[in-house]
Design a protein around this motif. Sequence first.
Motif, mmCIF file in Angstrom:
data_model
loop_
_atom_site.group_PDB
_atom_site.id
_atom_site.type_symbol
_atom_site.label_atom_id
_atom_site.label_comp_id
_atom_site.label_asym_id
_atom_site.label_seq_id
_atom_site.Cartn_x
_atom_site.Cartn_y
_atom_site.Cartn_z
ATOM 1 N N GLY A 37 0.719 -1.177 -0.116
ATOM 2 C CA GLY A 37 0.087 0.025 0.072
ATOM 3 C C GLY A 37 0.958 1.164 -0.064
ATOM 4 N N LEU A 109 -4.143 -4.962 5.630
ATOM 5 C CA LEU A 109 -5.314 -4.712 4.525
ATOM 6 C C LEU A 109 -5.750 -3.371 4.694
ATOM 7 C CD1 LEU A 109 -7.334 -7.835 4.402
ATOM 8 C CD2 LEU A 109 -5.562 -7.164 2.757
ATOM 9 N N CYS A 110 -5.817 -2.799 5.904
ATOM 10 C CA CYS A 110 -6.108 -1.434 6.085
ATOM 11 C C CYS A 110 -5.062 -0.394 5.584
ATOM 12 C CB CYS A 110 -6.324 -0.996 7.544
ATOM 13 S SG CYS A 110 -8.092 -1.450 7.972
ATOM 14 N N ALA A 113 -5.297 -0.399 1.717
ATOM 15 C CA ALA A 113 -6.560 0.447 1.216
ATOM 16 C C ALA A 113 -6.070 1.892 1.403
ATOM 17 C CB ALA A 113 -7.766 0.111 2.311
ATOM 18 N N PHE A 116 -3.690 2.781 -1.205
ATOM 19 C CA PHE A 116 -4.410 2.875 -2.818
ATOM 20 C C PHE A 116 -5.165 4.617 -2.653
ATOM 21 C CE2 PHE A 116 -4.968 -1.479 -4.203
ATOM 22 C CZ PHE A 116 -3.687 -1.624 -4.582
ATOM 23 N N ALA A 117 -5.930 4.796 -1.482
ATOM 24 C CA ALA A 117 -6.567 6.022 -1.380
ATOM 25 C C ALA A 117 -5.356 7.228 -1.464
ATOM 26 C CB ALA A 117 -7.242 5.975 0.140
ATOM 27 N N SER A 146 -7.671 9.900 4.238
ATOM 28 C CA SER A 146 -7.116 8.636 3.935
ATOM 29 C C SER A 146 -6.113 7.816 4.699
ATOM 30 C CB SER A 146 -6.318 8.964 2.234
ATOM 31 O OG SER A 146 -7.224 9.462 1.391
#
Length: 173
Positions: A37, A109-110, A113, A116-117, A146
């Motif tokens: 990420g 996983l957070c 995400a 990506f944001a 984000s």
Amino acid sequence: MAEYIMTDYVNMDRCPVYASFFGSLGAACAIVFAVVGASYGTAKSAGAIFSAGILRPDRLMQNTLCSIMAQALCIYGLVTAVIISNGVREKMALFTGFMYLAAGLSVGLCGLAAGFAIGIVGDAGVRASTQQPRLYVGMVLILIFSEVLGLYGVVVSILMLTNANNGVTVCSM
């Protein structure tokens, strides 16, 4: 003798040899997903930073905030992975192993995400704020929103890690 056999059965049932695998997998997931990420967020926003730096070189350092915020996600994953790896033992309860896996997935996983944001917001925000400098504050606010996605994963991960050993069977060697 019956008590000894029953104790061994409880240890085999609740403390299998593969429990530490899940704990190790949690540590790996925490760092790997957070790094993916962060690298996406850095790479995506860096393209906009450098292309905008051609038009406005005076704002180049100001626009690096996107990449800095993306790198904070790596720190979240690293801290969680270190905490998990310090708790992994050869013999450990299956519950603890699953909690370590869930904690690692939570922060990883957070972080993925959030990365990506940050990358998408950074790309669009840097390009927009280069053309209209008044948009910079709005970009920073959205970047903070984000980044908080990754922080939520850390909070949940810490809660899981603090409860990973509560009330579990003590595994003897």
